[in-house]
Design an enzyme around this catalytic site. Sequence first.
Site, mmCIF file in Angstrom:
data_model
loop_
_atom_site.group_PDB
_atom_site.id
_atom_site.type_symbol
_atom_site.label_atom_id
_atom_site.label_comp_id
_atom_site.label_asym_id
_atom_site.label_seq_id
_atom_site.Cartn_x
_atom_site.Cartn_y
_atom_site.Cartn_z
ATOM 1 N N CYS A 95 4.350 -0.761 -0.312
ATOM 2 C CA CYS A 95 5.435 0.157 -0.718
ATOM 3 C C CYS A 95 4.982 1.563 -0.340
ATOM 4 C CB CYS A 95 5.668 0.087 -2.215
ATOM 5 S SG CYS A 95 6.096 -1.540 -2.826
ATOM 6 N N ALA A 96 4.890 1.844 0.940
ATOM 7 C CA ALA A 96 4.163 3.030 1.405
ATOM 8 C C ALA A 96 4.879 4.346 1.136
ATOM 9 C CB ALA A 96 3.854 2.901 2.890
ATOM 10 N N GLY A 97 6.204 4.364 1.123
ATOM 11 C CA GLY A 97 6.927 5.630 0.914
ATOM 12 C C GLY A 97 6.389 6.705 1.845
ATOM 13 N N GLY B 74 3.451 7.686 2.042
ATOM 14 C CA GLY B 74 2.141 7.292 2.559
ATOM 15 C C GLY B 74 0.951 7.898 1.831
ATOM 16 N N LYS C 212 -0.852 6.892 -0.697
ATOM 17 C CA LYS C 212 -1.967 5.966 -0.967
ATOM 18 C C LYS C 212 -2.607 5.522 0.352
ATOM 19 C CE LYS C 212 -0.389 6.096 -5.195
ATOM 20 N NZ LYS C 212 0.844 6.836 -4.942
ATOM 21 N N ASP D 158 7.603 -0.367 4.056
ATOM 22 C CA ASP D 158 8.490 0.034 2.964
ATOM 23 C C ASP D 158 9.847 -0.610 3.212
ATOM 24 O OD1 ASP D 158 8.362 2.614 0.782
ATOM 25 O OD2 ASP D 158 10.364 1.845 1.283
ATOM 26 N N ASP E 231 7.469 -2.757 10.413
ATOM 27 C CA ASP E 231 8.749 -3.211 9.910
ATOM 28 C C ASP E 231 8.545 -4.434 9.010
ATOM 29 O OD1 ASP E 231 11.372 -3.247 9.678
ATOM 30 O OD2 ASP E 231 11.861 -3.714 11.767
ATOM 31 N N ASP F 77 2.319 -0.208 -4.678
ATOM 32 C CA ASP F 77 2.584 0.984 -5.501
ATOM 33 C C ASP F 77 4.095 0.997 -5.716
ATOM 34 O OD1 ASP F 77 2.381 3.489 -6.692
ATOM 35 O OD2 ASP F 77 2.456 4.562 -4.789
ATOM 36 N N CYS G 162 3.342 4.763 -11.536
ATOM 37 C CA CYS G 162 3.114 6.054 -12.218
ATOM 38 C C CYS G 162 3.919 6.019 -13.513
ATOM 39 C CB CYS G 162 3.457 7.245 -11.329
ATOM 40 S SG CYS G 162 5.097 7.207 -10.630
HETATM 41 C C1 LIG Z 1 6.419 4.634 -5.875
HETATM 42 S S1 LIG Z 1 7.152 4.676 -4.318
HETATM 43 C C2 LIG Z 1 5.769 4.628 -3.242
HETATM 44 C C3 LIG Z 1 4.995 5.912 -3.137
HETATM 45 C C4 LIG Z 1 3.940 5.889 -2.060
HETATM 46 N N1 LIG Z 1 3.066 4.736 -2.166
HETATM 47 C C5 LIG Z 1 3.100 7.145 -2.029
HETATM 48 O O1 LIG Z 1 1.924 7.131 -2.417
HETATM 49 O O2 LIG Z 1 3.622 8.193 -1.605
HETATM 50 C C6 LIG Z 1 7.819 3.061 -4.152
HETATM 51 C C7 LIG Z 1 8.352 2.711 -2.793
HETATM 52 O O3 LIG Z 1 8.711 1.321 -2.814
HETATM 53 C C8 LIG Z 1 9.752 1.128 -1.898
HETATM 54 N N2 LIG Z 1 10.406 -0.177 -2.175
HETATM 55 C C9 LIG Z 1 11.433 -0.467 -3.001
HETATM 56 N N3 LIG Z 1 11.697 -1.788 -2.983
HETATM 57 C C10 LIG Z 1 10.811 -2.354 -2.143
HETATM 58 C C11 LIG Z 1 10.575 -3.691 -1.717
HETATM 59 N N4 LIG Z 1 11.311 -4.708 -2.168
HETATM 60 N N5 LIG Z 1 9.583 -3.898 -0.828
HETATM 61 C C12 LIG Z 1 8.834 -2.870 -0.364
HETATM 62 N N6 LIG Z 1 9.006 -1.579 -0.739
HETATM 63 C C13 LIG Z 1 9.976 -1.328 -1.627
HETATM 64 C C14 LIG Z 1 10.648 2.328 -2.101
HETATM 65 O O4 LIG Z 1 11.462 2.560 -0.968
HETATM 66 C C15 LIG Z 1 9.599 3.446 -2.354
HETATM 67 O O5 LIG Z 1 9.334 4.168 -1.174
#
Ligand SMILES: C[S@@+](CC[C@H](N)C(=O)[O-])C[C@H]1O[C@@H](n2cnc3c(N)ncnc32)[C@H](O)[C@@H]1O
Length: 384
Positions: free
Chosen positions: A224-226, A228, A230, A246, A270, A282, A335
């Site tokens: 769940c890199a968002g 990035g 982490k 993500d 992807d 995360d 968080c």
């Molecule tokens: C808490 S944020 C991640 C923050 C990021 N790790 C960082 O350190 O900046 C959660 C992320 O999970 C993604 N997400 C939501 N559903 C998901 C899924 N089913 N599989 C993978 N990622 C997902 C969201 O798009 C979001 O970017």
Amino acid sequence: MTPNARVAAAIAILDDVLAGAPAEQALLRWSRASRFAGSGDRAAVRDLVFDALRRRGSWAALGGGPDARALMIGRLREEGIDPAAVFTGAGHDPLPLLDTEGYGDATVEPLRDIPHWLIPILSNDLADDLERFSQMIRDRAPVWLRVNARRGSPTEATASLARDGVTASAHADWPSALEVTDGARRMTRATAYVEGLVELQDLSPQIACLSLPLADGDRVLDYCAGGGGKALALAARARIDIEAHDADLDRMRDLPARAARAGTPVKPVDRPDGLYDLVVADVPCSGSGTWRRTPDAKWRLTSERLAELVALQTAIVSQAADHVRPGGHLAYMTCSVIRAENDGIVDQFLDARDDFTLVSRDLLLPPKGSDGFFHALLRRTEDG
Ligand SMILES: C[S@@+](CC[C@H](N)C(=O)[O-])C[C@H]1O[C@@H](n2cnc3c(N)ncnc32)[C@H](O)[C@@H]1O
């Protein structure tokens, strides 16, 4: 702008937020319509708005009502300032107080700054930490930086920051974490930041990333890199092959530029392919551990939304687990300080999967950490 005119501006913006606008959007709208406001005015108005959202419950009680004027009255009363001296109607001051305004509770009760429906849940989940947590989310968050070992040492980072007017000092136990004690608003223009020697990252996620097992050559997936955060912290620790994934690809759009600035290659993917030594999940969460940074999110959370998040977290942890190689690790992070999103998910996962065992779990809060942050490490059995 005079101090009183800033209060009037904050009231107008808060009216917008209380009517449902996200705080950042409401501030931007005001900013665009207020060319007369200098950078000092904008920063001060922003602080007033965010402080009011952090302390919305207690300021409403002190100010005698839930509307934006009452919130500012509550603030003045908390600071021991007579609201009548600010609400004068002169110049750009807020309009004078009505006879019915200005009367509320006489004392501050920090628990009011937690949404009412969550108090029984958090009393149970946080027990003795509830009081500290309710106080913590009323205050502005400290600014923490992560020193990027690929670009230099903590000593080089603090010296470079000092040359640009930013004072920062290293954490006693985690020396690559620097707390900014002065000049935070100059941070993003400082050379150390622009050149990738430091990254903005709260202490708690830094501790979580530093606690993960990692060796040169490991294949790592940030599921769940968002943006990035982490992935970059892990890539700075060892020569790993790290992939970022993500569900929403757009969330990773800034990652290549951030990775290049940091000198830490991170490959966006992807679809994750094959098995990894370490998978980090995360997951999306209520963000309750970071409510002092995003205080309007605190008032938007509902029990229905929390239940949806728990269902999503349950699904994600199980998907992420399938990418861990036998003998490899899965790191689960949120968080949030709400147990249902933390231990609740981990316990349910361990009940369902006998191919994983728990290595460790911890909820970080001050003084051990900074923002509220949960991290658990699970290991896949060799024959898993
Ligand atoms: C808490 S944020 C991640 C923050 C990021 N790790 C960082 O350190 O900046 C959660 C992320 O999970 C993604 N997400 C939501 N559903 C998901 C899924 N089913 N599989 C993978 N990622 C997902 C969201 O798009 C979001 O970017």
